[in-house]
Design an enzyme around this catalytic site. Structure first.
Site, PDB file in Angstrom:
ATOM      1  N   ASP A 158       0.781  -1.218   0.002  1.00  0.00           N
ATOM      2  CA  ASP A 158      -0.096  -0.002   0.108  1.00  0.00           C
ATOM      3  C   ASP A 158       0.911   1.080   0.024  1.00  0.00           C
ATOM      4  O   ASP A 158       1.394   1.607   0.984  1.00  0.00           O
ATOM      5  CB  ASP A 158      -0.885  -0.324   1.351  1.00  0.00           C
ATOM      6  CG  ASP A 158      -1.996   1.044   1.246  1.00  0.00           C
ATOM      7  OD1 ASP A 158      -1.908   2.045   0.276  1.00  0.00           O
ATOM      8  OD2 ASP A 158      -3.072   0.989   1.835  1.00  0.00           O
ATOM      9  N   HIS A 165     -27.211 -13.721  11.079  1.00  0.00           N
ATOM     10  CA  HIS A 165     -27.741 -12.683  11.677  1.00  0.00           C
ATOM     11  C   HIS A 165     -28.144 -11.615  10.740  1.00  0.00           C
ATOM     12  O   HIS A 165     -27.514 -11.559   9.752  1.00  0.00           O
ATOM     13  CB  HIS A 165     -26.996 -12.050  13.072  1.00  0.00           C
ATOM     14  CG  HIS A 165     -25.698 -11.607  12.504  1.00  0.00           C
ATOM     15  ND1 HIS A 165     -25.484 -10.040  11.887  1.00  0.00           N
ATOM     16  CD2 HIS A 165     -24.290 -11.983  12.222  1.00  0.00           C
ATOM     17  CE1 HIS A 165     -24.373  -9.868  11.384  1.00  0.00           C
ATOM     18  NE2 HIS A 165     -23.475 -10.998  11.630  1.00  0.00           N
ATOM     19  N   ASP A 218     -26.094 -16.121  28.972  1.00  0.00           N
ATOM     20  CA  ASP A 218     -26.887 -16.534  27.693  1.00  0.00           C
ATOM     21  C   ASP A 218     -26.026 -16.501  26.431  1.00  0.00           C
ATOM     22  O   ASP A 218     -26.522 -17.011  25.664  1.00  0.00           O
ATOM     23  CB  ASP A 218     -27.782 -15.139  27.690  1.00  0.00           C
ATOM     24  CG  ASP A 218     -28.679 -14.828  28.684  1.00  0.00           C
ATOM     25  OD1 ASP A 218     -29.099 -15.624  29.553  1.00  0.00           O
ATOM     26  OD2 ASP A 218     -29.315 -13.812  28.779  1.00  0.00           O
ATOM     27  N   GLY A 259      -4.343   4.078   4.988  1.00  0.00           N
ATOM     28  CA  GLY A 259      -3.744   5.483   5.494  1.00  0.00           C
ATOM     29  C   GLY A 259      -4.549   6.432   5.988  1.00  0.00           C
ATOM     30  O   GLY A 259      -4.261   7.303   6.748  1.00  0.00           O
ATOM     31  N   ASP A 260      -5.629   6.490   5.345  1.00  0.00           N
ATOM     32  CA  ASP A 260      -6.704   7.554   5.611  1.00  0.00           C
ATOM     33  C   ASP A 260      -7.736   7.181   6.299  1.00  0.00           C
ATOM     34  O   ASP A 260      -8.849   7.835   6.794  1.00  0.00           O
ATOM     35  CB  ASP A 260      -7.396   8.133   4.012  1.00  0.00           C
ATOM     36  CG  ASP A 260      -8.071   7.176   3.454  1.00  0.00           C
ATOM     37  OD1 ASP A 260      -8.364   5.812   3.950  1.00  0.00           O
ATOM     38  OD2 ASP A 260      -8.682   7.033   2.448  1.00  0.00           O
ATOM     39  N   GLU A 286      -0.161   4.247  -0.973  1.00  0.00           N
ATOM     40  CA  GLU A 286      -1.097   5.274  -0.909  1.00  0.00           C
ATOM     41  C   GLU A 286      -1.775   5.376  -2.393  1.00  0.00           C
ATOM     42  O   GLU A 286      -0.896   5.608  -3.498  1.00  0.00           O
ATOM     43  CB  GLU A 286      -0.851   6.781  -0.608  1.00  0.00           C
ATOM     44  CG  GLU A 286      -1.935   7.619  -0.298  1.00  0.00           C
ATOM     45  CD  GLU A 286      -2.955   7.135   0.503  1.00  0.00           C
ATOM     46  OE1 GLU A 286      -3.883   6.530   0.074  1.00  0.00           O
ATOM     47  OE2 GLU A 286      -3.157   7.255   1.855  1.00  0.00           O
ATOM     48  N   ASN A 287      -3.078   5.752  -2.502  1.00  0.00           N
ATOM     49  CA  ASN A 287      -3.703   5.633  -3.813  1.00  0.00           C
ATOM     50  C   ASN A 287      -3.445   4.654  -4.745  1.00  0.00           C
ATOM     51  O   ASN A 287      -3.438   4.584  -5.857  1.00  0.00           O
ATOM     52  CB  ASN A 287      -3.623   7.003  -4.470  1.00  0.00           C
ATOM     53  CG  ASN A 287      -4.380   8.338  -3.800  1.00  0.00           C
ATOM     54  OD1 ASN A 287      -5.307   7.805  -3.101  1.00  0.00           O
ATOM     55  ND2 ASN A 287      -3.456   9.180  -3.335  1.00  0.00           N
ATOM     56  N   ASP A 318     -22.269 -12.862   7.900  1.00  0.00           N
ATOM     57  CA  ASP A 318     -23.309 -12.846   8.637  1.00  0.00           C
ATOM     58  C   ASP A 318     -23.489 -14.190   9.260  1.00  0.00           C
ATOM     59  O   ASP A 318     -24.275 -14.494  10.243  1.00  0.00           O
ATOM     60  CB  ASP A 318     -24.666 -12.299   8.072  1.00  0.00           C
ATOM     61  CG  ASP A 318     -24.760 -10.881   7.887  1.00  0.00           C
ATOM     62  OD1 ASP A 318     -23.814 -10.395   8.462  1.00  0.00           O
ATOM     63  OD2 ASP A 318     -25.563 -10.366   7.223  1.00  0.00           O
ATOM     64  N   HIS A 342     -29.359 -15.932  23.921  1.00  0.00           N
ATOM     65  CA  HIS A 342     -30.838 -16.046  23.854  1.00  0.00           C
ATOM     66  C   HIS A 342     -31.387 -14.840  24.857  1.00  0.00           C
ATOM     67  O   HIS A 342     -30.523 -14.545  25.903  1.00  0.00           O
ATOM     68  CB  HIS A 342     -31.353 -17.381  24.423  1.00  0.00           C
ATOM     69  CG  HIS A 342     -30.784 -17.615  25.415  1.00  0.00           C
ATOM     70  ND1 HIS A 342     -31.541 -17.641  26.734  1.00  0.00           N
ATOM     71  CD2 HIS A 342     -29.599 -18.280  25.916  1.00  0.00           C
ATOM     72  CE1 HIS A 342     -31.002 -18.336  27.848  1.00  0.00           C
ATOM     73  NE2 HIS A 342     -29.794 -18.377  27.468  1.00  0.00           N
TER      74      HIS A 342
HETATM   75  O1  AHR Z   1     -26.982  -8.309  11.775  1.00  0.00           O
HETATM   76  C1  AHR Z   1     -26.319  -6.959  11.702  1.00  0.00           C
HETATM   77  C2  AHR Z   1     -26.195  -6.568  10.171  1.00  0.00           C
HETATM   78  O2  AHR Z   1     -27.629  -6.258   9.708  1.00  0.00           O
HETATM   79  C3  AHR Z   1     -25.935  -7.600   9.199  1.00  0.00           C
HETATM   80  O3  AHR Z   1     -24.668  -7.872   9.005  1.00  0.00           O
HETATM   81  C4  AHR Z   1     -26.572  -7.332   8.034  1.00  0.00           C
HETATM   82  O4  AHR Z   1     -27.036  -8.428   7.343  1.00  0.00           O
HETATM   83  C5  AHR Z   1     -27.906  -6.328   8.200  1.00  0.00           C
HETATM   84  O5  AHR Z   1     -27.743  -5.264   7.849  1.00  0.00           O
HETATM   85  O1  AHR Z   2      -3.853   2.929  -1.197  1.00  0.00           O
HETATM   86  C1  AHR Z   2      -4.895   2.421  -0.912  1.00  0.00           C
HETATM   87  C2  AHR Z   2      -5.671   3.240   0.060  1.00  0.00           C
HETATM   88  O2  AHR Z   2      -6.212   4.528  -0.529  1.00  0.00           O
HETATM   89  C3  AHR Z   2      -4.819   3.829   1.277  1.00  0.00           C
HETATM   90  O3  AHR Z   2      -4.721   2.841   2.276  1.00  0.00           O
HETATM   91  C4  AHR Z   2      -5.973   4.666   1.600  1.00  0.00           C
HETATM   92  O4  AHR Z   2      -5.309   5.754   2.346  1.00  0.00           O
HETATM   93  C5  AHR Z   2      -6.631   5.198   0.491  1.00  0.00           C
HETATM   94  O5  AHR Z   2      -7.921   5.060   0.600  1.00  0.00           O
END
Ligand code: AHR
Ligand code: AHR
Length: 482
Positions: free
Chosen positions: A202, A399, A471, A279-280, A204-205, A418, A446
């Site tokens: 990585d 879920h 639970d 990075g961002d 950047e960009n 999920d 639960h």
């Molecule tokens: O259960 C949390 C999130 O809710 C799941 O990742 C997604 O399926 C739904 O938006």
């Molecule tokens: O270089 C890929 C990604 O681009 C970097 O991690 C991030 O800073 C930007 O969005």
């Protein structure tokens, strides 16, 4: 000698050394990381069993017994105090209060090292660590090297599971302002052969798999359970290397000039350190980190080969004790509640909903089948598990809006996440607790006989801290239906 002794002997000493699993210097006898428990918000440093040795995971287990722990600090063993803590907001705000990223649950990435139980850093999307005020890390076009050990089966296509050099203001400051190891299967920038995941740089960009933006044929898909990943850079020269941290040597996937794209030669490195994010502060990524270092100077291949030999000798292996041992893919099981109210209740589906019902030998065949699940290797990660319905093959426990349902696998990445749960020792000391793969501080729970993924305290009624430990603890039982 340990990895940082090897780098020092090679003339390229570590300037940052991070691990929750072991000492990275033969003489290191200090703390590896700090955990904070939910029950009283107190913290505990986790150190090594002996100088130069592996982590004292038993200290974490006893401190965190009956509650949840987050990793708050990953200490720097180099003596430069380049520790990693909760990443602050930057170009993107994180999901935690103040725009910070989430901290990792301390128990979600168990492994063994030299036969001892240890814990890695489990990064779910939204999790991130950072240090924007470092000491001794490469800046500008200065040479550096880095390696990390990841779980090669835990990754995703979000931006960007990184470890390494990034911007000191958590923003995208333009091409060449980063130099970090990336691991995952995002194809927005670079990629290699196959479907991923790939080790890339990585910068950047751009995630670079070689000299070209986009595709480079020499960067293979690689997914060893314990993956050694290396990026190093010096003026108009950089490399990608990787290998199986459990055996064999390293392969070189790229070794050549800076990318043929404007802005990456010379580099404009800023010297912050990131883990699990871009990075961002992009935080869509997933992965698991066990150890990693950054050096000053461009390490030789021979030095890195010696580090790889040290890793192989150290002996990483999957953790097979505890709850996951009873959740063998292919086995049919039933999941029994352990809360005093409910010890004859089992997780079952009814219509598409998931509830608990009292099941006995006198129950109908339909009720018994509804309460039986076939364990599958996790749809999103083979380090975790999924539960396929016994009487509705192709349907899984998943879920949605934090409630559990039985739904057919639609093949999407969201469904796979999920429907994946990561087992660990039961929170109340009985059986198994099952963390949501994509919401890992939430566990199958639960509440009023309906089943959710619940956090230990939170805004929903089903997040109630009362009897949470009971639970979320389930006994993996013989299947009601064969
Ligand atoms: O259960 C949390 C999130 O809710 C799941 O990742 C997604 O399926 C739904 O938006
Ligand atoms: O270089 C890929 C990604 O681009 C970097 O991690 C991030 O800073 C930007 O969005």
């Amino acid at each position: 000698s340990q990895p940082c002794d090897i780098y020092a002997a090679g003339g390229t000493p570590c300037v940052a050394a991070h691990s929750t699993t072991r000492a990275l210097y033969g003489a290191y006898n200090g703390p590896l990381y700090q955990v904070r428990r939910a029950s009283d918000n107190t913290t505990r440093d986790i150190g090594v069993l002996s100088a130069g040795g592996v982590a004292n995971a038993a200290a974490q287990d006893s401190f965190c017994a009956g509650t949840t722990c987050l990793i708050t600090i990953i200490y720097d063993q180099s003596g430069r105090n380049n520790r990693l803590t909760q990443a602050p907001p930057g170009g993107f705000a994180g999901p935690a209060p103040g725009g910070y990223d989430n901290l990792a649950d301390a128990t979600l990435a168990p492994a063994t090292l030299g036969g001892q139980k240890v814990y890695g850093v489990f990064v779910a999307p939204g999790t991130g660590y950072r240090n924007n005020a470092t000491n001794g890390v490469a800046k500008g076009d200065q040479p550096e090297g880095m390696y990390a050990v990841f779980d090669g089966t835990h990754y995703n296509g979000g931006c960007c599971f990184d470890y390494g050099n990034a911007e000191t203001n958590s923003r995208d400051n333009g091409n060449g302002t980063m130099e970090a190891i990336y691991f995952g299967n995002i194809k927005v920038w670079g990629y290699g052969t196959g479907n991923g995941p790939w080790v890339m740089a990585d910068l950047e960009n751009g995630l670079f798999s070689g000299v070209n933006a986009g595709y480079n044929a020499n960067d293979p898909s690689v997914s060893h359970r314990f993956l050694t990943a290396i990026i190093k850079g010096e003026p108009n020269h950089w490399a990608i290397r990787a290998g199986n941290a459990q055996s064999g040597g390293l392969s070189t996937y790229y070794n050549g000039p800076r990318p043929n794209v404007a802005g990456y030669n010379p580099m404009k490195k800023e010297g912050a350190i990131i883990l699990g994010i871009g990075g961002d502060n992009s935080h869509g990524s997933a992965g698991t980190f066990y150890e990693g270092v950054m050096t000053t100077g461009y390490p030789t291949d021979a030095t890195e080969n010696a580090v790889q030999a040290n890793l192989v000798a150290a002996g990483y292996a999957p953790y097979s004790g505890g709850p996951s041992g009873t959740l063998t893919p292919g086995a049919s099981i039933s999941l029994r509640a352990t809360t005093a109210c409910c010890t004859t209740r089992y997780i079952r589906h009814q219509n598409d909903n998931v509830i608990t019902s009292v099941i006995t030998s006198a129950s109908s065949a339909l009720d018994k089948s509804d309460a039986t699940w076939v364990v599958r290797s996790g749809l999103a990660s083979s380090s975790c598990v999924s539960f396929e319905s016994k009487n509705y093959p192709g349907s899984f426990l998943r879920h949605r809006n934090y409630q559990l349902y039985r739904n057919a696998d639609d093949g999407s990445a969201l469904f796979r996440s999920d429907a994946t749960f990561c087992p660990q020792t039961g929170r109340n000391g009985q059986g198994t607790s099952l963390a949501s793969y994509n919401y890992p501080t939430r566990f199958i729970r639960h509440y009023s006989n309906t089943v959710y993924i619940a956090s230990n305290g939170g805004s929903n009624a089903f997040d109630s801290a009362t009897s949470w430990n009971d639970d979320v603890s389930w006994v993996v039982s013989p299947p009601w239906a064969q």
